[in-house]
Motif scaffolding. Structure first.
Motif, PDB file in Angstrom:
ATOM      1  N   VAL A  22       0.871  -1.170   0.000  1.00 42.31           N
ATOM      2  CA  VAL A  22       0.000   0.000   0.000  1.00 42.31           C
ATOM      3  C   VAL A  22       0.909   1.221   0.000  1.00 42.31           C
ATOM      4  O   VAL A  22       1.578   1.508   1.001  1.00 42.31           O
ATOM      5  N   HIS A  23       0.981   1.908  -1.120  1.00 42.08           N
ATOM      6  CA  HIS A  23       1.811   3.101  -1.238  1.00 42.08           C
ATOM      7  C   HIS A  23       0.961   4.319  -0.849  1.00 42.08           C
ATOM      8  O   HIS A  23       0.129   4.772  -1.636  1.00 42.08           O
ATOM      9  N   VAL A  24       1.192   4.824   0.343  1.00 42.11           N
ATOM     10  CA  VAL A  24       0.424   5.970   0.835  1.00 42.11           C
ATOM     11  C   VAL A  24       0.753   7.192  -0.025  1.00 42.11           C
ATOM     12  O   VAL A  24       1.925   7.468  -0.312  1.00 42.11           O
ATOM     13  N   ARG A  25      -0.285   7.904  -0.430  1.00 42.45           N
ATOM     14  CA  ARG A  25      -0.041   9.126  -1.201  1.00 42.45           C
ATOM     15  C   ARG A  25       0.732  10.133  -0.348  1.00 42.45           C
ATOM     16  O   ARG A  25       0.816  10.004   0.863  1.00 42.45           O
ATOM     17  N   LEU A  32       4.903  16.756  -3.058  1.00 39.14           N
ATOM     18  CA  LEU A  32       3.769  16.300  -3.850  1.00 39.14           C
ATOM     19  C   LEU A  32       2.464  16.225  -3.065  1.00 39.14           C
ATOM     20  O   LEU A  32       1.461  15.726  -3.577  1.00 39.14           O
ATOM     21  N   SER A  33       2.470  16.711  -1.835  1.00 34.91           N
ATOM     22  CA  SER A  33       1.277  16.609  -0.990  1.00 34.91           C
ATOM     23  C   SER A  33       0.132  17.443  -1.554  1.00 34.91           C
ATOM     24  O   SER A  33       0.273  18.652  -1.776  1.00 34.91           O
ATOM     25  N   ARG A  34      -0.999  16.787  -1.809  1.00 35.93           N
ATOM     26  CA  ARG A  34      -2.178  17.463  -2.326  1.00 35.93           C
ATOM     27  C   ARG A  34      -3.455  17.044  -1.590  1.00 35.93           C
ATOM     28  O   ARG A  34      -4.502  17.659  -1.775  1.00 35.93           O
ATOM     29  N   PHE A  65       5.214   7.844  -1.905  1.00 37.14           N
ATOM     30  CA  PHE A  65       4.982   9.064  -2.670  1.00 37.14           C
ATOM     31  C   PHE A  65       5.688  10.291  -2.082  1.00 37.14           C
ATOM     32  O   PHE A  65       5.545  11.391  -2.613  1.00 37.14           O
ATOM     33  N   ASP A  66       6.459  10.102  -1.017  1.00 38.64           N
ATOM     34  CA  ASP A  66       7.092  11.242  -0.353  1.00 38.64           C
ATOM     35  C   ASP A  66       8.401  11.670  -1.012  1.00 38.64           C
ATOM     36  O   ASP A  66       9.351  12.076  -0.341  1.00 38.64           O
ATOM     37  N   SER A 257       3.509   4.353  -9.322  1.00 37.93           N
ATOM     38  CA  SER A 257       2.739   5.552  -8.978  1.00 37.93           C
ATOM     39  C   SER A 257       1.300   5.514  -9.485  1.00 37.93           C
ATOM     40  O   SER A 257       0.511   6.409  -9.172  1.00 37.93           O
ATOM     41  N   ASN A 258       0.940   4.479 -10.250  1.00 37.96           N
ATOM     42  CA  ASN A 258      -0.429   4.347 -10.730  1.00 37.96           C
ATOM     43  C   ASN A 258      -1.323   3.664  -9.695  1.00 37.96           C
ATOM     44  O   ASN A 258      -0.848   3.132  -8.693  1.00 37.96           O
TER      45      ASN A 258
END
Length: 277
Positions: A22-25, A32-34, A65-66, A257-258
């Motif tokens: 599980v790749h946490v956004r 890239l934090s949105r 994603f960090d 990243s998808n």
């Protein structure tokens, strides 16, 4: 049976455990934090439900994603706080699955703290033994301090699964130390499981390195941490590795990243079941 087997074989349907990522956004304060914290939780839990649907054997949560990643010196408390929230919610979604966490880059003590607070079963640890040059700069071995911290938290039940000769790194400093010697050092320093990887995300490790480690008969679990797909998972099962950790292959077009692709997960698990007969 070793501690890894005790944890994973409670739900194990195959002789090689399948652990989905599980790749946490991107977390707050990252470039890239949105998304809000609640959105991070919702996406992570939705991915967990997909993994449950296809009966994976475990899940590892990671702040992939960090980018660009930082080490502890430049990381803030919000990382530990938000990862604790996300991991606790993921565990609620899958209370019967072994759940683990990795916090990039090499925030290993923080990962143990998150695992304790969220009720997880394992952490994935970078830079356990020996030093190397990673994307983020020099990383030193942490086994002694990390396992003392785990004991300080009375958390010896949490497995520390350790990358050796890890991806995205230069190992020129230890070029005279073979992967077998590195594996022996990690075992001597009380690793709960060895993770071998390819050169970068999505790349499968060299089979001769896998065989070199297996021939040592170290008596601890061996996991493959990158590049596992439909075509080579049969080799992993045939070689009787304890587990494979799959991230990129489960995403649309095989790109980390998808979003998750259920067709790819379904096809992969069908292949696993065929090879496990």
């Amino acid at each position: 049976m070793n501690r890894f087997g005790e944890i994973f074989r409670k739900c194990l349907k195959n002789k090689t455990s399948i652990i989905g990522m599980v790749h946490v956004r991107s977390l707050p304060n990252c470039p890239l934090s949105r998304l809000s914290v609640q959105q991070l939780v919702d996406i992570s839990c939705a991915e967990t439900e997909i993994y449950k649907k296809y009966q994976l054997d475990g899940i590892c949560v990671e702040n992939m994603f960090d980018v660009p990643y930082v080490t502890r010196r430049d990381s803030g408390p919000e990382v530990t706080a938000v990862m604790t929230r996300v991991c606790a919610e993921v565990k609620k979604c899958a209370p019967n699955l072994p759940i683990g966490v990795q916090i990039l880059a090499a925030l290993n003590q923080e990962a143990v703290a998150v695992a304790v607070a969220a009720g997880l079963q394992f952490v994935r640890c970078e830079s356990f033994v020996f030093g190397h040059i990673a994307d983020e700069g020099y990383m030193d071995g942490c086994a002694g301090s990390l396992l003392r911290y785990r004991r300080h938290l009375n958390a010896d039940h949490i497995l520390v699964l350790t990358d050796i000769k890890k991806k995205h790194s230069s190992h020129s400093i230890t070029s005279d130390v073979s992967i077998g010697e590195t594996a022996k050092s990690a075992q001597f320093f009380l690793s709960d499981g060895l993770i071998i990887t390819g050169q970068s995300t999505g790349h499968f490790p060299k089979l001769d390195e896998l065989k070199d480690i297996q021939e040592l008969n170290l008596g601890i679990p061996l996991l493959i941490g990158s590049g596992v797909d439909d075509n080579n998972v049969g080799d992993c099962i045939e070689q009787e590795v304890s587990a494979v950790i799959v991230g990129s292959h489960f995403k649309k077009d095989g790109l980390w990243s998808n979003d998750l692709c259920e067709n790819r997960i379904s096809r992969f698990m069908d292949r696993v079941h065929q090879c496990s007969q």
